[in-house]
Enzyme design. Structure first.
Site, PDB file in Angstrom:
ATOM      1  N   GLU A   1       0.841  -1.187   0.000  1.00 26.34           N
ATOM      2  CA  GLU A   1       0.000   0.000   0.000  1.00 26.34           C
ATOM      3  C   GLU A   1       0.882   1.244   0.000  1.00 26.34           C
ATOM      4  O   GLU A   1       1.313   1.699   1.072  1.00 26.34           O
ATOM      5  CB  GLU A   1      -0.893   0.022   1.248  1.00 26.34           C
ATOM      6  CG  GLU A   1      -1.822  -1.157   1.363  1.00 26.34           C
ATOM      7  CD  GLU A   1      -3.056  -0.815   2.184  1.00 26.34           C
ATOM      8  OE1 GLU A   1      -4.154  -0.931   1.647  1.00 26.34           O
ATOM      9  OE2 GLU A   1      -2.905  -0.393   3.333  1.00 26.34           O
TER      10      GLU A   1
ATOM     11  N   SER B   1      -6.557   3.462  -2.989  1.00 26.80           N
ATOM     12  CA  SER B   1      -7.529   4.023  -3.934  1.00 26.80           C
ATOM     13  C   SER B   1      -7.980   3.031  -4.997  1.00 26.80           C
ATOM     14  O   SER B   1      -8.207   3.412  -6.152  1.00 26.80           O
ATOM     15  CB  SER B   1      -6.965   5.306  -4.582  1.00 26.80           C
ATOM     16  OG  SER B   1      -6.759   6.291  -3.588  1.00 26.80           O
TER      17      SER B   1
HETATM   18  C1  PEP Z   1      -6.418   1.331   3.069  1.00 23.79           C
HETATM   19  O1  PEP Z   1      -6.600   2.106   3.978  1.00 23.79           O
HETATM   20  O2  PEP Z   1      -5.963   0.193   3.300  1.00 23.79           O
HETATM   21  C2  PEP Z   1      -6.759   1.778   1.733  1.00 23.79           C
HETATM   22  C3  PEP Z   1      -6.235   1.140   0.732  1.00 23.79           C
HETATM   23  O3  PEP Z   1      -7.599   2.856   1.630  1.00 23.79           O
HETATM   24  P1  PEP Z   1      -8.245   3.446   0.269  1.00 23.79           P
HETATM   25  O4  PEP Z   1      -8.748   2.267  -0.524  1.00 23.79           O
HETATM   26  O5  PEP Z   1      -9.353   4.322   0.735  1.00 23.79           O
HETATM   27  O6  PEP Z   1      -7.164   4.185  -0.441  1.00 23.79           O
END
Ligand code: PEP
Length: 259
Positions: free
Chosen positions: A174, A220
């Site tokens: 991430e 996202s």
């Molecule tokens: C997350 O918090 O693990 C995440 C990926 O958030 P988002 O999908 O909102 O970017």
């Protein structure tokens, strides 16, 4: 064991109890549309029991085929840790998974790789599948440090795990700059880091273990960008924040990985 596609929803500190039940039921009702993907819901810890009840979890079975996960836990089994949740409390409530080392835990709550490592070991000992999160900040990416940062996080968070335990772990890549910002990594950017993580796992365990570990992308992910991520050879699912709060969006993302 073949590599499993897993799409997990990280609800973070959102929803109330009624909305949590409605979302759970909305996902469970359409679970059969994505038979090739393991679906995991990670509610706020106070609602883990509520969601487990809505899923009718019983022992190690989930009639709906949707699984439950925690967003965090302590590494100790019990004791004077006000406000914390023990690994066995999560399994007691039917959790199969637990997210560890999410960037919000790392940046807002001071979690280091050593802490994530202790939690990963405790999760495995309790029979939970840890979803270990790693990822670089925008500053680190722009400074050309993505590989160094992710390598250190993977090695530090998984230090001392046996090949058998490494085979049970899920990794979520991430990039911090993509979380909740609407700026998704390009499929090529994500694939490059996923391939790096898989090569690190091959070194830590073996190529055979690395080949079977699920590596999710997070940041996202939406129904309209999931297919191009899913098409990458080393992207095996998604850890979804914002889009996991709507059943249709969450299932739309899962559909992209359902092949
Ligand atoms: C997350 O918090 O693990 C995440 C990926 O958030 P988002 O999908 O909102 O970017």
């Amino acid at each position: 064991m073949a590599r499993q596609k897993i799409v997990a929803g990280n609800w973070k500190m959102n929803l109330d109890r009624a909305a949590a039940v409605a979302l759970t039921e909305g996902v469970a009702a359409r679970r059969s549309e994505v038979p090739g993907v393991e679906l995991v819901l990670c509610p706020p810890s106070l609602y883990v029991g509520t969601v487990g009840t809505a899923l009718k979890l019983a022992g190690d079975t989930s009639p709906s085929g949707v699984w439950l996960g925690g967003q965090n836990m302590h590494d100790k089994p019990s004791g004077a840790f006000t406000g914390e949740v023990a690994p066995a409390m999560l399994t007691d409530m039917g959790c199969r998974y637990v997210i560890l080392g999410h960037s919000e835990r790392r940046t807002l709550f001071g979690e280091t790789d050593a802490i994530v490592n202790a939690k990963a070991k405790a999760a495995l000992a309790a029979g939970l599948v840890p979803i270990v999160c790693v990822g670089e900040t925008l500053e680190e990416r722009e400074a050309g440090k993505t590989q160094t940062v992710v390598t250190a996080q993977v090695r530090g968070s998984l230090a001392g795990l046996s090949p058998e335990d490494l085979a049970k772990v899920v990794i979520a890549y991430e990039p911090v700059w993509a979380i909740g910002t609407g700026k998704v990594a390009t499929p090529e950017q994500a694939q490059e880091v996923h391939a790096l993580i898989r090569s690190l796992l091959a070194n830590l365990a073996s190529p055979a273990v690395a080949a079977d570990v699920t590596i999710q992308y997070g940041g996202s992910v939406k129904p309209d960008n999931a297919a191009s991520l899913a098409a990458q050879p080393d992207i095996d699912g998604a850890l979804v924040g914002g889009a996991s709060l709507k059943a249709a969006d969450f299932l739309g993302i899962a559909a992209a990985f359902n092949s």
